[in-house]
Scaffold this motif. Structure first.
Motif, PDB file in Angstrom:
ATOM      1  N   ALA A  19      37.294 -34.787  22.992  1.00 48.53           N
ATOM      2  CA  ALA A  19      36.547 -33.845  22.158  1.00 48.53           C
ATOM      3  C   ALA A  19      35.056 -34.117  22.189  1.00 48.53           C
ATOM      4  O   ALA A  19      34.236 -33.186  22.246  1.00 48.53           O
ATOM      5  N   GLU A  20      34.667 -35.408  22.161  1.00 50.80           N
ATOM      6  CA  GLU A  20      33.245 -35.740  22.118  1.00 50.80           C
ATOM      7  C   GLU A  20      32.522 -35.349  23.402  1.00 50.80           C
ATOM      8  O   GLU A  20      31.288 -35.211  23.412  1.00 50.80           O
ATOM      9  N   HIS A  21      33.275 -35.152  24.489  1.00 51.87           N
ATOM     10  CA  HIS A  21      32.682 -34.693  25.738  1.00 51.87           C
ATOM     11  C   HIS A  21      32.713 -33.168  25.829  1.00 51.87           C
ATOM     12  O   HIS A  21      31.732 -32.539  26.225  1.00 51.87           O
ATOM     13  N   ALA A  25      27.526 -30.704  23.331  1.00 50.25           N
ATOM     14  CA  ALA A  25      26.340 -29.901  23.001  1.00 50.25           C
ATOM     15  C   ALA A  25      26.347 -29.513  21.528  1.00 50.25           C
ATOM     16  O   ALA A  25      25.307 -29.567  20.858  1.00 50.25           O
ATOM     17  N   GLU A  26      27.507 -29.131  21.004  1.00 51.42           N
ATOM     18  CA  GLU A  26      27.599 -28.787  19.588  1.00 51.42           C
ATOM     19  C   GLU A  26      27.331 -29.993  18.704  1.00 51.42           C
ATOM     20  O   GLU A  26      26.608 -29.905  17.709  1.00 51.42           O
ATOM     21  N   LEU A  27      27.911 -31.126  19.066  1.00 50.55           N
ATOM     22  CA  LEU A  27      27.701 -32.325  18.270  1.00 50.55           C
ATOM     23  C   LEU A  27      26.226 -32.730  18.261  1.00 50.55           C
ATOM     24  O   LEU A  27      25.694 -33.150  17.225  1.00 50.55           O
ATOM     25  N   ALA A  28      25.563 -32.595  19.396  1.00 48.31           N
ATOM     26  CA  ALA A  28      24.138 -32.935  19.457  1.00 48.31           C
ATOM     27  C   ALA A  28      23.315 -31.976  18.603  1.00 48.31           C
ATOM     28  O   ALA A  28      22.379 -32.395  17.897  1.00 48.31           O
ATOM     29  N   ALA A  29      23.648 -30.681  18.640  1.00 52.33           N
ATOM     30  CA  ALA A  29      22.915 -29.699  17.847  1.00 52.33           C
ATOM     31  C   ALA A  29      23.115 -29.936  16.351  1.00 52.33           C
ATOM     32  O   ALA A  29      22.173 -29.829  15.558  1.00 52.33           O
ATOM     33  N   ILE A  30      24.338 -30.259  15.977  1.00 52.45           N
ATOM     34  CA  ILE A  30      24.611 -30.527  14.561  1.00 52.45           C
ATOM     35  C   ILE A  30      23.867 -31.776  14.112  1.00 52.45           C
ATOM     36  O   ILE A  30      23.275 -31.811  13.026  1.00 52.45           O
ATOM     37  N   ALA A  31      23.876 -32.827  14.943  1.00 56.94           N
ATOM     38  CA  ALA A  31      23.177 -34.067  14.592  1.00 56.94           C
ATOM     39  C   ALA A  31      21.682 -33.827  14.416  1.00 56.94           C
ATOM     40  O   ALA A  31      21.052 -34.386  13.510  1.00 56.94           O
ATOM     41  N   ALA A  32      21.115 -32.979  15.265  1.00 62.53           N
ATOM     42  CA  ALA A  32      19.683 -32.698  15.172  1.00 62.53           C
ATOM     43  C   ALA A  32      19.343 -31.944  13.893  1.00 62.53           C
ATOM     44  O   ALA A  32      18.237 -32.110  13.338  1.00 62.53           O
ATOM     45  N   ALA A  33      20.262 -31.108  13.419  1.00 60.51           N
ATOM     46  CA  ALA A  33      20.010 -30.320  12.215  1.00 60.51           C
ATOM     47  C   ALA A  33      20.483 -31.012  10.944  1.00 60.51           C
ATOM     48  O   ALA A  33      20.229 -30.525   9.843  1.00 60.51           O
ATOM     49  N   ASP A  34      21.146 -32.146  11.100  1.00 63.14           N
ATOM     50  CA  ASP A  34      21.771 -32.834   9.966  1.00 63.14           C
ATOM     51  C   ASP A  34      20.760 -33.738   9.260  1.00 63.14           C
ATOM     52  O   ASP A  34      20.364 -34.778   9.790  1.00 63.14           O
ATOM     53  N   ASP A  35      20.353 -33.331   8.064  1.00 65.21           N
ATOM     54  CA  ASP A  35      19.381 -34.131   7.306  1.00 65.21           C
ATOM     55  C   ASP A  35      19.998 -34.718   6.037  1.00 65.21           C
ATOM     56  O   ASP A  35      19.285 -35.151   5.129  1.00 65.21           O
ATOM     57  N   ARG A  36      21.322 -34.752   5.981  1.00 66.02           N
ATOM     58  CA  ARG A  36      21.996 -35.262   4.794  1.00 66.02           C
ATOM     59  C   ARG A  36      22.383 -36.729   4.977  1.00 66.02           C
ATOM     60  O   ARG A  36      22.465 -37.223   6.112  1.00 66.02           O
ATOM     61  N   ALA A  48      28.154 -32.337   7.751  1.00 64.67           N
ATOM     62  CA  ALA A  48      28.065 -31.951   9.156  1.00 64.67           C
ATOM     63  C   ALA A  48      29.409 -32.087   9.859  1.00 64.67           C
ATOM     64  O   ALA A  48      29.742 -31.270  10.734  1.00 64.67           O
ATOM     65  N   VAL A  49      30.204 -33.100   9.505  1.00 61.68           N
ATOM     66  CA  VAL A  49      31.539 -33.242  10.088  1.00 61.68           C
ATOM     67  C   VAL A  49      32.400 -32.038   9.735  1.00 61.68           C
ATOM     68  O   VAL A  49      33.101 -31.479  10.584  1.00 61.68           O
ATOM     69  N   SER A  50      32.328 -31.606   8.473  1.00 63.09           N
ATOM     70  CA  SER A  50      33.094 -30.421   8.061  1.00 63.09           C
ATOM     71  C   SER A  50      32.618 -29.175   8.800  1.00 63.09           C
ATOM     72  O   SER A  50      33.434 -28.337   9.203  1.00 63.09           O
ATOM     73  N   THR A  51      31.306 -29.048   8.973  1.00 59.15           N
ATOM     74  CA  THR A  51      30.761 -27.903   9.713  1.00 59.15           C
ATOM     75  C   THR A  51      31.265 -27.905  11.146  1.00 59.15           C
ATOM     76  O   THR A  51      31.610 -26.853  11.706  1.00 59.15           O
ATOM     77  N   TYR A  52      31.310 -29.077  11.770  1.00 62.36           N
ATOM     78  CA  TYR A  52      31.805 -29.187  13.144  1.00 62.36           C
ATOM     79  C   TYR A  52      33.259 -28.730  13.232  1.00 62.36           C
ATOM     80  O   TYR A  52      33.642 -28.012  14.161  1.00 62.36           O
ATOM     81  N   LEU A 105      38.025 -35.292  14.112  1.00 60.63           N
ATOM     82  CA  LEU A 105      37.449 -36.116  13.048  1.00 60.63           C
ATOM     83  C   LEU A 105      36.843 -37.394  13.630  1.00 60.63           C
ATOM     84  O   LEU A 105      35.713 -37.773  13.306  1.00 60.63           O
ATOM     85  N   ALA A 106      37.600 -38.071  14.508  1.00 62.21           N
ATOM     86  CA  ALA A 106      37.087 -39.302  15.114  1.00 62.21           C
ATOM     87  C   ALA A 106      35.867 -39.031  15.979  1.00 62.21           C
ATOM     88  O   ALA A 106      34.902 -39.808  15.974  1.00 62.21           O
ATOM     89  N   ALA A 107      35.884 -37.924  16.718  1.00 55.36           N
ATOM     90  CA  ALA A 107      34.748 -37.590  17.578  1.00 55.36           C
ATOM     91  C   ALA A 107      33.495 -37.339  16.755  1.00 55.36           C
ATOM     92  O   ALA A 107      32.388 -37.773  17.126  1.00 55.36           O
ATOM     93  N   ALA A 108      33.643 -36.638  15.628  1.00 52.89           N
ATOM     94  CA  ALA A 108      32.478 -36.299  14.811  1.00 52.89           C
ATOM     95  C   ALA A 108      31.977 -37.485  14.005  1.00 52.89           C
ATOM     96  O   ALA A 108      30.770 -37.671  13.838  1.00 52.89           O
ATOM     97  N   VAL A 109      32.893 -38.315  13.512  1.00 52.87           N
ATOM     98  CA  VAL A 109      32.503 -39.445  12.664  1.00 52.87           C
ATOM     99  C   VAL A 109      31.954 -40.596  13.497  1.00 52.87           C
ATOM    100  O   VAL A 109      30.891 -41.148  13.201  1.00 52.87           O
TER     101      VAL A 109
END
Length: 370
Positions: A19-21, A25-36, A48-52, A105-109
């Motif tokens: 999943a992380e591969h 691109a989505e995970l990178a975009a979410i991380a860049a926008a994640d300010d929490r 952000a994990v829930s959004t993913y 979940l593991a990929a996002a966390v």
């Protein structure tokens, strides 16, 4: 949807990337926008994990595709559990996306979904605790160099999320090896007179169902170490059609299958057949039905449609038709050659035969059964 390609050590394209591969691109975009705020060693915040997992639109307009279609609160509870020191147990009948959710979940966390213990009747205690390189053990005795850490031990030492699939298939005495790990956050290594203590960020996601054969009930002591989230079957036909169509598109893309024009009609038909036989009643509520022995899960519907796409692409004109899915449905329904075949024949003759617009499907079902 933008995906990246995962290759193995010699550059060959992976058939089923992690999943992380796939969603890098989505995970990178979410991380860049994640300010929490993020828990220790988490790649993303709980929001952000829930959004993913659930999908949405980021402030910069980036569209995040949903990985799980279901109640938002269930996902939020699962993510919140992982942000505490409680392990998470995803429970549900086969085909309710337990493994899929645990991987994402593991990929996002943790950014890594590969720390995995696959539960079977033959899973040894070493898969949960640790093993030994016996050549080194015999040559030099117990040592750190001779110890082979399990995925659980690695996750503890590195503050990562580890997954245990099909927990109830693991023998009870091996299951109980998790009790000390989950309660004390410590894994003793008596041979070395030391222990591995979990660092912040460590947690465990397990999956289980109680419908398959070979189930070993969890002890009350182990069950208390988990927060349990039950993943239900899709609540509505529309939700199930959405799930099937999304996953079929993803799988078809990875297998280089061409998209089938007007394939939604057959997807809806497969979902309708599965839901009616699963529920024991037709969609209009007028006819009671016998249910077969199988679960007829959403995952099986995805498999039937994907197989139909392959038939249409390689042996037809590329258009998904009733004949492409009829044999797959028959194989999914008839698990018991005697009882299930009677259930299927009765359904075909009393429901499919009389349903308007299903004449081609009725003929296909008759041909597949001959």
């Amino acid at each position: 949807m933008t995906v990246s390609v995962q290759t193995d050590a010699v550059g060959r394209e992976a058939l089923r990337p992690h999943a992380e591969h796939t969603f890098a691109a989505e995970l990178a975009a979410i991380a860049a926008a994640d300010d929490r705020p993020r828990p220790a060693r988490w790649k993303l915040s709980p929001w952000a994990v829930s959004t993913y997992l659930l999908g949405g639109t980021l402030p910069d307009g980036t569209l995040v595709t949903p990985k799980y279609v279901g109640p938002r609160r269930l996902v939020e509870v699962a993510v919140a559990t992982l942000a505490t020191d409680r392990a998470l147990l995803l429970l549900g009948v086969p085909g309710t996306a337990k493994t899929w959710v645990s991987e994402h979940l593991a990929a996002a966390v943790s950014g890594d979904s590969t720390l995995l213990v696959q539960g079977t009747a033959g899973t040894p205690e070493e898969a949960v605790r640790y093993g030994w390189n016996y050549a080194r053990l015999l040559a030099h005795g117990p040592s750190r160099e001779a110890l082979v850490p399990s995925p659980v031990m690695r996750a503890m030492a590195e503050g990562m999320t580890v997954r245990v699939e099909e927990l109830t298939r693991i023998p009870a005495d091996v299951q109980d090896a998790l009790i000390t790990i989950l309660s004390e956050k410590t894994l003793p290594v008596p041979e070395l007179a030391e222990e591995v203590q979990a660092v912040r960020g460590f947690n465990l996601v397990a999956t289980a169902n109680d419908r398959d054969r070979g189930v070993n009930e969890l002890s009350s002591a182990l069950r208390r170490r988990f927060n349990t989230v039950v993943l239900p079957l899709p609540a509505t036909p529309e939700a199930e059609v959405d799930i099937v169509s999304r996953r079929v598109a993803q799988i078809g893309h990875s297998l280089d299958l061409p998209p089938a024009p007007d394939g939604m009609a057959e997807i809806r038909r497969v979902v309708t057949v599965f839901r009616e036989l699963r529920d024991g009643v037709t969609t209009d509520g007028r006819t009671r039905l016998k249910s077969p022995s199988g679960t007829l899960s959403t995952a099986e519907a995805i498999s039937v449609v994907t197989g139909g796409l392959a038939l249409a692409a390689h042996f037809g004109d590329g258009v998904l038709r009733p004949g492409d899915v009829a044999a797959g449905i028959l194989g999914a329904v008839v698990r018991d050659p005697t009882a299930d075949r009677l259930v299927w024949q009765e359904y075909v003759e009393t429901v499919v035969r009389e349903r308007e617009g299903w004449k081609d499907f009725y003929r296909a079902c008759r041909e597949a059964a001959e």
